[in-house]
Scaffold this motif. Structure first.
Motif, PDB file in Angstrom:
ATOM      1  N   PRO A 103      29.020  17.633  66.349  1.00  0.00           N
ATOM      2  CA  PRO A 103      28.661  16.206  66.354  1.00  0.00           C
ATOM      3  C   PRO A 103      27.716  15.855  65.211  1.00  0.00           C
ATOM      4  CG  PRO A 103      28.572  17.093  68.581  1.00  0.00           C
ATOM      5  CD  PRO A 103      28.773  18.257  67.665  1.00  0.00           C
ATOM      6  N   GLN A 104      27.932  14.672  64.634  1.00  0.00           N
ATOM      7  CA  GLN A 104      27.109  14.179  63.534  1.00  0.00           C
ATOM      8  C   GLN A 104      26.134  13.124  64.060  1.00  0.00           C
ATOM      9  OE1 GLN A 104      27.520  15.427  60.293  1.00  0.00           O
ATOM     10  NE2 GLN A 104      28.906  16.875  61.329  1.00  0.00           N
ATOM     11  N   LEU A 105      24.940  13.105  63.510  1.00  0.00           N
ATOM     12  CA  LEU A 105      23.916  12.158  63.945  1.00  0.00           C
ATOM     13  C   LEU A 105      24.145  10.793  63.295  1.00  0.00           C
ATOM     14  CD1 LEU A 105      21.186  11.684  65.454  1.00  0.00           C
ATOM     15  CD2 LEU A 105      20.059  12.322  63.313  1.00  0.00           C
ATOM     16  N   ILE A 106      24.150   9.747  64.133  1.00  0.00           N
ATOM     17  CA  ILE A 106      24.208   8.385  63.604  1.00  0.00           C
ATOM     18  C   ILE A 106      22.811   8.017  63.129  1.00  0.00           C
ATOM     19  CG2 ILE A 106      24.661   5.967  64.185  1.00  0.00           C
ATOM     20  CD1 ILE A 106      26.697   6.906  66.210  1.00  0.00           C
ATOM     21  N   PRO A 107      22.664   7.489  61.906  1.00  0.00           N
ATOM     22  CA  PRO A 107      21.327   7.245  61.346  1.00  0.00           C
ATOM     23  C   PRO A 107      20.483   6.326  62.218  1.00  0.00           C
ATOM     24  CG  PRO A 107      23.024   7.001  59.661  1.00  0.00           C
ATOM     25  CD  PRO A 107      23.736   7.119  60.973  1.00  0.00           C
ATOM     26  N   SER A 108      19.175   6.499  62.101  1.00  0.00           N
ATOM     27  CA  SER A 108      18.221   5.644  62.807  1.00  0.00           C
ATOM     28  C   SER A 108      17.945   4.403  61.970  1.00  0.00           C
ATOM     29  CB  SER A 108      16.921   6.398  63.069  1.00  0.00           C
ATOM     30  OG  SER A 108      15.935   5.551  63.619  1.00  0.00           O
ATOM     31  N   THR A 109      17.596   3.331  62.632  1.00  0.00           N
ATOM     32  CA  THR A 109      17.246   2.106  61.920  1.00  0.00           C
ATOM     33  C   THR A 109      15.849   2.203  61.329  1.00  0.00           C
ATOM     34  OG1 THR A 109      17.001  -0.299  62.132  1.00  0.00           O
ATOM     35  CG2 THR A 109      16.377   1.039  64.026  1.00  0.00           C
ATOM     36  N   ASP A 110      15.642   1.517  60.200  1.00  0.00           N
ATOM     37  CA  ASP A 110      14.314   1.499  59.586  1.00  0.00           C
ATOM     38  C   ASP A 110      13.376   0.532  60.301  1.00  0.00           C
ATOM     39  OD1 ASP A 110      15.201   3.309  57.699  1.00  0.00           O
ATOM     40  OD2 ASP A 110      15.862   1.737  56.306  1.00  0.00           O
ATOM     41  N   LYS A 111      13.943  -0.410  61.042  1.00  0.00           N
ATOM     42  CA  LYS A 111      13.137  -1.421  61.731  1.00  0.00           C
ATOM     43  C   LYS A 111      12.737  -0.900  63.103  1.00  0.00           C
ATOM     44  CE  LYS A 111      15.582  -5.172  59.370  1.00  0.00           C
ATOM     45  NZ  LYS A 111      16.416  -6.383  59.534  1.00  0.00           N
ATOM     46  N   LYS A 112      11.780  -0.008  63.131  1.00  0.00           N
ATOM     47  CA  LYS A 112      11.296   0.568  64.383  1.00  0.00           C
ATOM     48  C   LYS A 112       9.806   0.848  64.261  1.00  0.00           C
ATOM     49  CE  LYS A 112      12.436   5.334  63.070  1.00  0.00           C
ATOM     50  NZ  LYS A 112      11.036   5.720  62.900  1.00  0.00           N
ATOM     51  N   PRO A 113       9.102   0.873  65.380  1.00  0.00           N
ATOM     52  CA  PRO A 113       7.671   1.208  65.328  1.00  0.00           C
ATOM     53  C   PRO A 113       7.457   2.641  64.852  1.00  0.00           C
ATOM     54  CG  PRO A 113       8.299   0.217  67.442  1.00  0.00           C
ATOM     55  CD  PRO A 113       9.575   0.526  66.729  1.00  0.00           C
ATOM     56  N   ASP A 114       6.297   2.897  64.273  1.00  0.00           N
ATOM     57  CA  ASP A 114       5.985   4.243  63.781  1.00  0.00           C
ATOM     58  C   ASP A 114       5.878   5.244  64.930  1.00  0.00           C
ATOM     59  OD1 ASP A 114       5.929   3.220  61.228  1.00  0.00           O
ATOM     60  OD2 ASP A 114       3.751   2.893  61.232  1.00  0.00           O
ATOM     61  N   SER A 115       5.561   4.736  66.118  1.00  0.00           N
ATOM     62  CA  SER A 115       5.402   5.634  67.260  1.00  0.00           C
ATOM     63  C   SER A 115       6.736   6.079  67.849  1.00  0.00           C
ATOM     64  CB  SER A 115       4.566   4.949  68.349  1.00  0.00           C
ATOM     65  OG  SER A 115       5.177   3.731  68.749  1.00  0.00           O
TER      66      SER A 115
END
Length: 219
Positions: A103-115
């Motif tokens: 399985p390949q990881l779907i990228p995370s969004t940049d618009k997220k809290p640092d925590s």
């Protein structure tokens, strides 16, 4: 002849009966206020837009096409598996998993809290589903959710499937210059998907997939 010094006595306050002040009774008529309150209530009831219940339309296959044992055989080449692990990360792969097809990881969004370490990129997920379905019209999607994942993750996947199906049919309707409800059966897109049970086999697959993702610098 010296005069006598006479000390004047201070005038004392005469104590006597005082006449009590007459209190004037005040009566406030609340009728106009009640009228205004009801008028405001009626105004807000009429002008307020109530939220419509969010329901997802699911296209079920015809009754005659459903096998008696309630199972459908899907070819390996037509299978897409979307997994959500215990950390809420989204993974995908086509066909059957193997050491060379993890399985390949779907990228995370940049618009997220640092925590927060990971929030799936909705655009990436939607574009992936669109491309794979365009490349293979017979594609079937299997959704697997880890036991420790949030129910919201499943809702997000179903929302993306619903949005993709609606936008696809809306585009086809514009091309054919007809209403969406008047689309011919052979032109109407119906997303094929099912949800399955997360098993121990999936835990082992995800361990290998996470190690491979760490080696690529994705985790």
């Amino acid at each position: 002849m010296a005069g006598d010094v006479v000390q004047r006595e201070k005038k004392g306050k005469h104590k006597g009966l005082r006449r009590p002040k007459r209190r004037i009774g005040i009566r406030i008529d609340m009728t106009p206020m009640v009228d205004i309150a009801f008028l405001l209530l009626i105004f807000y009831m009429v002008s307020t837009v109530f939220a419509m219940p969010q329901a997802m339309e699911i296209n079920l296959p015809p009754k005659d096409d459903t096998p008696d044992d309630d199972t459908t055989v899907v070819k390996e080449s037509n299978l897409l598996t979307v997994r959500v692990d215990s950390e809420g990360r989204f993974w995908w792969n086509t066909k059957i998993e193997s050491p060379t097809n993890l399985p390949q990881l779907i990228p995370s969004t940049d618009k997220k809290p640092d925590s927060v370490a990971y929030i799936v990129n909705s655009d990436s997920l939607r574009n992936l589903l669109r491309k794979l379905n365009q490349d293979n019209p017979k594609l079937n999607t299997l959704v697997l959710i880890n036991r420790q994942a949030n129910y919201e993750d499943l809702v997000n996947i179903l929302d993306e499937i619903d949005l993709l199906e609606r936008s696809w049919n809306a585009y086809t309707a514009r091309e054919l210059k007809v209403d969406v409800k008047d689309l011919p059966k052979d032109k109407k897109f119906s997303y094929r998907y099912a949800t399955g049970k997360w098993e121990e086999r999936d835990d082992k697959i995800m361990i290998d997939a996470q190690l491979a993702a760490q080696a690529r610098g994705q985790l």
